[in-house]
Write a protein that holds these residues in place. Structure first.
Motif, PDB file in Angstrom:
ATOM      1  N   PRO A   1       0.793  -1.237   0.000  1.00  0.00           N
ATOM      2  CA  PRO A   1       0.000   0.000   0.000  1.00  0.00           C
ATOM      3  C   PRO A   1       0.825   1.286   0.000  1.00  0.00           C
ATOM      4  O   PRO A   1       0.309   2.340  -0.360  1.00  0.00           O
ATOM      5  CB  PRO A   1      -0.814  -0.114   1.300  1.00  0.00           C
ATOM      6  N   LYS A   2       2.086   1.207   0.403  1.00  0.00           N
ATOM      7  CA  LYS A   2       2.914   2.405   0.481  1.00  0.00           C
ATOM      8  C   LYS A   2       3.812   2.595  -0.741  1.00  0.00           C
ATOM      9  O   LYS A   2       4.721   3.422  -0.717  1.00  0.00           O
ATOM     10  CB  LYS A   2       3.770   2.367   1.748  1.00  0.00           C
ATOM     11  N   ASN A   3       3.547   1.854  -1.794  1.00  0.00           N
ATOM     12  CA  ASN A   3       4.370   1.968  -2.994  1.00  0.00           C
ATOM     13  C   ASN A   3       4.080   3.304  -3.693  1.00  0.00           C
ATOM     14  O   ASN A   3       3.023   3.485  -4.310  1.00  0.00           O
ATOM     15  CB  ASN A   3       4.095   0.801  -3.941  1.00  0.00           C
ATOM     16  N   GLU A   4       5.015   4.237  -3.607  1.00  0.00           N
ATOM     17  CA  GLU A   4       4.821   5.581  -4.146  1.00  0.00           C
ATOM     18  C   GLU A   4       4.778   5.593  -5.677  1.00  0.00           C
ATOM     19  O   GLU A   4       4.026   6.361  -6.273  1.00  0.00           O
ATOM     20  CB  GLU A   4       5.936   6.505  -3.658  1.00  0.00           C
ATOM     21  N   GLU A   5       5.589   4.760  -6.287  1.00  0.00           N
ATOM     22  CA  GLU A   5       5.602   4.735  -7.753  1.00  0.00           C
ATOM     23  C   GLU A   5       4.229   4.372  -8.285  1.00  0.00           C
ATOM     24  O   GLU A   5       3.724   4.997  -9.222  1.00  0.00           O
ATOM     25  CB  GLU A   5       6.647   3.741  -8.266  1.00  0.00           C
ATOM     26  N   ALA A   6       3.614   3.354  -7.690  1.00  0.00           N
ATOM     27  CA  ALA A   6       2.302   2.910  -8.143  1.00  0.00           C
ATOM     28  C   ALA A   6       1.249   3.988  -7.916  1.00  0.00           C
ATOM     29  O   ALA A   6       0.425   4.268  -8.800  1.00  0.00           O
ATOM     30  CB  ALA A   6       1.911   1.615  -7.433  1.00  0.00           C
TER      31      ALA A   6
ATOM     32  N   ARG B   1      -6.112   9.609  -0.536  1.00  0.00           N
ATOM     33  CA  ARG B   1      -4.836   9.772   0.173  1.00  0.00           C
ATOM     34  C   ARG B   1      -4.897  10.968   1.117  1.00  0.00           C
ATOM     35  O   ARG B   1      -4.443  10.891   2.259  1.00  0.00           O
ATOM     36  CB  ARG B   1      -3.687   9.955  -0.811  1.00  0.00           C
ATOM     37  N   ALA B   2      -5.453  12.057   0.654  1.00  0.00           N
ATOM     38  CA  ALA B   2      -5.509  13.269   1.471  1.00  0.00           C
ATOM     39  C   ALA B   2      -6.248  13.017   2.790  1.00  0.00           C
ATOM     40  O   ALA B   2      -5.882  13.575   3.828  1.00  0.00           O
ATOM     41  CB  ALA B   2      -6.194  14.383   0.694  1.00  0.00           C
TER      42      ALA B   2
ATOM     43  N   ARG C   1       0.067  13.537   2.534  1.00  0.00           N
ATOM     44  CA  ARG C   1      -1.327  13.980   2.540  1.00  0.00           C
ATOM     45  C   ARG C   1      -1.398  15.442   2.098  1.00  0.00           C
ATOM     46  O   ARG C   1      -2.285  15.818   1.323  1.00  0.00           O
ATOM     47  CB  ARG C   1      -1.927  13.827   3.934  1.00  0.00           C
ATOM     48  N   ALA C   2      -0.454  16.244   2.581  1.00  0.00           N
ATOM     49  CA  ALA C   2      -0.416  17.661   2.203  1.00  0.00           C
ATOM     50  C   ALA C   2      -0.198  17.807   0.697  1.00  0.00           C
ATOM     51  O   ALA C   2      -0.805  18.672   0.054  1.00  0.00           O
ATOM     52  CB  ALA C   2       0.691  18.376   2.973  1.00  0.00           C
TER      53      ALA C   2
ATOM     54  N   VAL D   1      -1.471   7.816   6.369  1.00  0.00           N
ATOM     55  CA  VAL D   1      -0.442   8.276   5.430  1.00  0.00           C
ATOM     56  C   VAL D   1       0.365   9.405   6.077  1.00  0.00           C
ATOM     57  O   VAL D   1      -0.159  10.188   6.874  1.00  0.00           O
ATOM     58  CB  VAL D   1      -1.087   8.775   4.120  1.00  0.00           C
ATOM     59  N   ASP D   2       1.656   9.495   5.729  1.00  0.00           N
ATOM     60  CA  ASP D   2       2.520  10.548   6.262  1.00  0.00           C
ATOM     61  C   ASP D   2       1.913  11.929   5.987  1.00  0.00           C
ATOM     62  O   ASP D   2       1.390  12.169   4.885  1.00  0.00           O
ATOM     63  CB  ASP D   2       3.907  10.486   5.619  1.00  0.00           C
TER      64      ASP D   2
END
Length: 284
Positions: free
Chosen positions: A106-111, A135-136, A146-147, A141-142
């Motif tokens: 779930p934390k895969n940023e590329e995807a 995500r927001a 989110r920002a 999520v970090d």
């Protein structure tokens, strides 16, 4: 009886070793397929690269690399700017491939970012907004990420208003003393256009405030706050609310000052990092 049990044990042991050996062989073969996929990808043969990637996953279903290769190779077959049905279908196929990755990671940023890009590229604004909003609004999520999502959403709402407020029919420019241009704004002929712009600005400002709460030093968020307040000024002028415009202008100036401070700090930080990198001895 004992002999029979011994034979069974030996048979089972042979089976385990054989199975283990096959698994090892398949993993090696899968790695070879991924190497073939990488080579084909770099040569621009994306369909061939996809086939090798899928073969690798068949050989090693537990591979973490193969699904990413599959998604990348499908993504590479998508042609930005082409709205043909088969090209849109290819984008959606890539989205589905990236979503499979996120199911396991779930934390895969590329995807995540690839899906956001593809929704934007095929102009599916509703799905893009829903994707970014998920995500927001996700507290797990970090805050910085989110920002970032809130800021992108705010940028979409700024664009929504800007496209209306800057139409030639909604503004006029007059030249004053010293060739100083003065721009005045007037309400669109269609009330629904004005209402749309107002709704976008209102939502955009809410989103950018959420971004700043999560990441107070987000330069991009402050920049879009400045731009959204400028849009709010235009709309207040269109509506004949000049006192409100004056108040908004003060808020915009404060936001602009904060944006400038953050921009200077980030630029200084970048220069220091570049200087440090240039000063460090090159690794052999």
């Amino acid at each position: 009886m004992k002999l029979s049990q011994t034979r069974i044990a030996i048979t089972l042991a042979i089976l385990v070793v054989t199975t283990s050996g096959c698994g090892l062989i398949n993993r090696v073969r899968a790695k070879n397929q991924l190497n073939e996929a990488a080579q084909a990808y770099h040569e621009g043969h994306f369909e061939e690269a996809e086939q090798h990637s899928r073969k690798a996953l068949e050989l090693d279903p537990d591979s973490k690399t193969a699904p990413l290769f599959i998604a990348r190779t499908i993504h590479a077959q998508f042609r930005p700017g082409v709205q043909a049905p088969e090209n849109i279908a290819k984008a959606n196929e890539a989205i589905q491939a990236y979503q499979k990755i996120l199911e396991k990671d779930p934390k895969n940023e590329e995807a995540f970012k690839a899906i956001a890009y593809l929704y934007g590229a095929i102009k599916d604004d509703d799905k893009l907004r829903a994707w970014l909003s998920s995500r927001a609004n996700d507290a797990s999520v970090d805050p910085e990420k989110r920002a970032e999502a809130y800021t992108i959403l705010a940028s979409k709402d700024w664009d929504c208003s800007f496209k209306i407020s800057e139409l030639p029919s909604n503004k006029s420019t007059a030249m004053g003393p010293g060739n100083h241009a003065t721009v005045t704004y007037k309400k669109p002929q269609q009330q629904k256009d004005f209402d749309t712009a107002q709704a976008c600005v209102k939502r955009g400002l809410e989103e950018v405030e959420n971004a700043i709460k999560l990441d107070p030093n987000n330069e991009s968020a402050w920049s879009y706050k400045t731009n959204l307040l400028l849009e709010a000024e235009k709309l207040a002028e269109m509506d004949g609310k000049m006192d409100q415009k004056t108040q908004l202008d003060k808020q915009r100036e404060e936001a602009q000052k904060r944006t400038s401070v953050l921009s200077e700090a980030n630029q200084k930080k970048k220069q220091e990092e570049e200087a440090k990198k240039a000063a460090s001895p090159a690794k052999k």
